[in-house]
Design a protein around this motif. Sequence first.
Motif, PDB file in Angstrom:
ATOM      1  N   GLY A  27       0.908  -1.142   0.066  1.00 35.72           N
ATOM      2  CA  GLY A  27      -0.050  -0.026  -0.057  1.00 35.72           C
ATOM      3  C   GLY A  27       0.937   1.430  -0.062  1.00 35.72           C
ATOM      4  N   TYR A  28       2.008   1.089   0.585  1.00 35.85           N
ATOM      5  CA  TYR A  28       2.974   2.599   0.674  1.00 35.85           C
ATOM      6  C   TYR A  28       3.205   3.015  -0.487  1.00 35.85           C
ATOM      7  CZ  TYR A  28       6.046   5.357   3.589  1.00 35.85           C
ATOM      8  OH  TYR A  28       6.612   6.386   4.204  1.00 35.85           O
ATOM      9  N   LEU A  29       3.585   2.102  -1.501  1.00 37.67           N
ATOM     10  CA  LEU A  29       3.858   2.414  -2.957  1.00 37.67           C
ATOM     11  C   LEU A  29       2.937   3.196  -3.636  1.00 37.67           C
ATOM     12  CD1 LEU A  29       6.093   2.515  -5.205  1.00 37.67           C
ATOM     13  CD2 LEU A  29       5.264   0.526  -5.985  1.00 37.67           C
ATOM     14  N   LEU A  30       1.447   3.002  -3.510  1.00 36.05           N
ATOM     15  CA  LEU A  30       0.660   3.559  -4.218  1.00 36.05           C
ATOM     16  C   LEU A  30       0.404   4.895  -4.688  1.00 36.05           C
ATOM     17  CD1 LEU A  30      -2.069   0.909  -3.330  1.00 36.05           C
ATOM     18  CD2 LEU A  30      -0.568   0.553  -5.128  1.00 36.05           C
ATOM     19  N   PRO A  31       0.493   5.849  -3.551  1.00 37.66           N
ATOM     20  CA  PRO A  31       0.622   7.272  -3.808  1.00 37.66           C
ATOM     21  C   PRO A  31       1.321   7.672  -4.863  1.00 37.66           C
ATOM     22  CG  PRO A  31       0.624   6.836  -1.556  1.00 37.66           C
ATOM     23  CD  PRO A  31       0.747   5.593  -2.160  1.00 37.66           C
ATOM     24  N   PHE A  32       2.458   6.998  -4.893  1.00 37.42           N
ATOM     25  CA  PHE A  32       3.465   7.178  -6.008  1.00 37.42           C
ATOM     26  C   PHE A  32       4.165   8.557  -5.885  1.00 37.42           C
ATOM     27  CE2 PHE A  32       5.659   6.131 -10.155  1.00 37.42           C
ATOM     28  CZ  PHE A  32       5.926   4.906 -10.028  1.00 37.42           C
ATOM     29  N   ASN A  33       4.171   9.038  -4.740  1.00 40.87           N
ATOM     30  CA  ASN A  33       4.995  10.151  -4.493  1.00 40.87           C
ATOM     31  C   ASN A  33       6.768   9.977  -4.185  1.00 40.87           C
ATOM     32  OD1 ASN A  33       4.947   9.371  -1.916  1.00 40.87           O
ATOM     33  ND2 ASN A  33       3.450  10.739  -1.237  1.00 40.87           N
ATOM     34  N   GLN A  34       7.440  11.024  -4.073  1.00 40.64           N
ATOM     35  CA  GLN A  34       8.822  10.593  -3.808  1.00 40.64           C
ATOM     36  C   GLN A  34       9.126   9.677  -2.770  1.00 40.64           C
ATOM     37  OE1 GLN A  34      11.681  11.610  -5.492  1.00 40.64           O
ATOM     38  NE2 GLN A  34      10.202  12.459  -6.886  1.00 40.64           N
ATOM     39  N   ARG A  35       8.240   9.985  -1.452  1.00 42.12           N
ATOM     40  CA  ARG A  35       8.725   8.932  -0.310  1.00 42.12           C
ATOM     41  C   ARG A  35       8.174   7.541  -0.559  1.00 42.12           C
ATOM     42  NH1 ARG A  35       5.574   9.122   4.753  1.00 42.12           N
ATOM     43  NH2 ARG A  35       4.074  10.769   3.930  1.00 42.12           N
ATOM     44  N   ALA A  36       6.998   7.120  -1.271  1.00 36.32           N
ATOM     45  CA  ALA A  36       6.731   5.914  -1.745  1.00 36.32           C
ATOM     46  C   ALA A  36       7.598   5.399  -2.766  1.00 36.32           C
ATOM     47  CB  ALA A  36       5.139   6.158  -2.455  1.00 36.32           C
ATOM     48  N   TYR A  37       8.029   5.959  -3.512  1.00 38.51           N
ATOM     49  CA  TYR A  37       8.997   5.422  -4.794  1.00 38.51           C
ATOM     50  C   TYR A  37      10.349   5.116  -4.085  1.00 38.51           C
ATOM     51  CZ  TYR A  37      11.939   5.348  -8.619  1.00 38.51           C
ATOM     52  OH  TYR A  37      12.654   4.809  -9.771  1.00 38.51           O
ATOM     53  N   TRP A  38      10.753   6.125  -3.231  1.00 41.72           N
ATOM     54  CA  TRP A  38      12.125   5.843  -2.667  1.00 41.72           C
ATOM     55  C   TRP A  38      12.092   4.712  -1.580  1.00 41.72           C
ATOM     56  CZ3 TRP A  38      15.965   6.313  -5.651  1.00 41.72           C
ATOM     57  CH2 TRP A  38      15.951   7.553  -6.670  1.00 41.72           C
ATOM     58  N   ALA A  39      11.079   4.481  -0.716  1.00 37.98           N
ATOM     59  CA  ALA A  39      10.863   3.770   0.140  1.00 37.98           C
ATOM     60  C   ALA A  39      10.735   2.109  -0.497  1.00 37.98           C
ATOM     61  CB  ALA A  39       9.443   3.781   0.872  1.00 37.98           C
ATOM     62  N   THR A  40      10.136   2.072  -1.840  1.00 40.82           N
ATOM     63  CA  THR A  40       9.993   0.825  -2.558  1.00 40.82           C
ATOM     64  C   THR A  40      11.392   0.350  -2.898  1.00 40.82           C
ATOM     65  OG1 THR A  40       7.621   1.227  -2.690  1.00 40.82           O
ATOM     66  CG2 THR A  40       8.669  -0.291  -4.185  1.00 40.82           C
ATOM     67  N   VAL A  41      12.126   1.410  -3.590  1.00 39.66           N
ATOM     68  CA  VAL A  41      13.425   1.158  -4.193  1.00 39.66           C
ATOM     69  C   VAL A  41      14.157   0.587  -3.068  1.00 39.66           C
ATOM     70  CG1 VAL A  41      15.701   2.130  -4.954  1.00 39.66           C
ATOM     71  CG2 VAL A  41      13.260   2.930  -5.870  1.00 39.66           C
TER      72      VAL A  41
END
Lengths: 219, 165
Positions: A135-149
């Motif tokens: 779920g954390y990736l879904l907003p696709f903002n910077q935080r979500a993107y880098w957290a998933t990276v």
Amino acid sequence: MFKKIYAWLDERLGFDDLYKGLLDRPEPHGNWWNTLGSASLFLFIMQGATGIFLTVYYTPSPDHAYDSIQYIMDGVAFGWLIRGIHHWGASLMVLVVFIHMLRTFFSASYKYPRELTWIVGSLLFLLTLGMGFTGYLLPFNQRAYWATVVATNIGGVVPGVGPFILRAMRGGTDVSALTLSRFFSAHIWMLPAALAALIGAHLYLIMRLGESAYPDADD
Amino acid sequence: MASSHRISRRDFAKFVTAALSTVMGAAMGIPVIGYLIDPALKVQSSEAWIPLGPLESFPKDSPKSFSFTRSNINGWEKTVNSYGGFVIKKSDSDILALSNRCTHLSCSVNWSEEENAYTCPCHEASFDMEGGVLDGPPPHALDHFETKVEEGALFILFPAIPHEG
Ligand code: HEM
Ligand code: FES
């Protein structure tokens, strides 16, 4: 009138038997810690309901994910409320499920005959974490993107199969549109389906075995 | 139990559960309905007066083309559409603004000086200077815009008025 309708339905559906069999079972003298399983169930249902409503406007594509969430927050009546509940409920659910796990650990409820309840419960905990992760990736903002990276990189350092795990999670070498859509699919279909099935098994075991009682002075 | 006014612990728990569920159901149910029907409640008016420049720049009795764009926001999606048409100035008080959208399948028509008609590139339709159908498949005349002149400048009212009938 209503009594008649109820009697007609009950004769065919057996509400009373269901009620007796499922809910009207003896409970040991417990305390508030015993309510955390039900609280986890409530949170699961609430996340399910608010999540379904979010999909009315959310769009899982890199071009639109961020804007569609912006729209939910500012453009739609009560969008902030639905998203807010889902957002905070997610953290709360991890917390409540974890404390529920701690209580069943400290009350030694995992012992015979409830080993399977514990094992199924452990899977429920992992799936709950999986819901948070996807779920954390879904907003696709910077935080979500880098957290998933970063989080998928962690999978990548597993000896031997690491690079494969990394690519399987990302759907390729990079965090991309494919990552977003597979996380979305996992978040709204695969993990909830697995959770629902395992919660069913968990509850069946609780109804079948009853809840464990705390020992008292006589034990 | 029946003779006493005291309620049992169990009935009390049932009552409180039912009452809390009802309150929570309503507290959530009403916002959810608002959330779901929200876009249906927002009727955006797209009407706008589009300035086409000074009236004196339009020649007499000869169609002059114009074009403009309008953006449309639906939720988080913004689309920009272009529109165009022709101004036919018979006199300073008799002005016709036609849409260039063919009434057959919406291709853009062009004014052809030698044919003295608007011709459609798609299915060979032609319209006279006032927009009436001369030839081809279009079901009716070209749409037109309401016009006004303010301080020497010509304005048209978007969207175009469909040809009645
Ligand atoms: C989605 C997550 C979960 C839900 C919805 C859930 C639901 C429930 C419910 C409703 C109960 C009965 C009431 C109670 O004792 O609190 C229960 C009991 C139990 N749960 Fe869970 N649970 C979840 C996760 C877990 C986890 C992560 C574990 C441990 C690894 C676990 C282990 C147990 C055990 C051993 C019992 C039996 C307690 C007893 O008999 O005293 N559950 N669960
Ligand atoms: S669209 Fe103009 S003739 Fe068909």
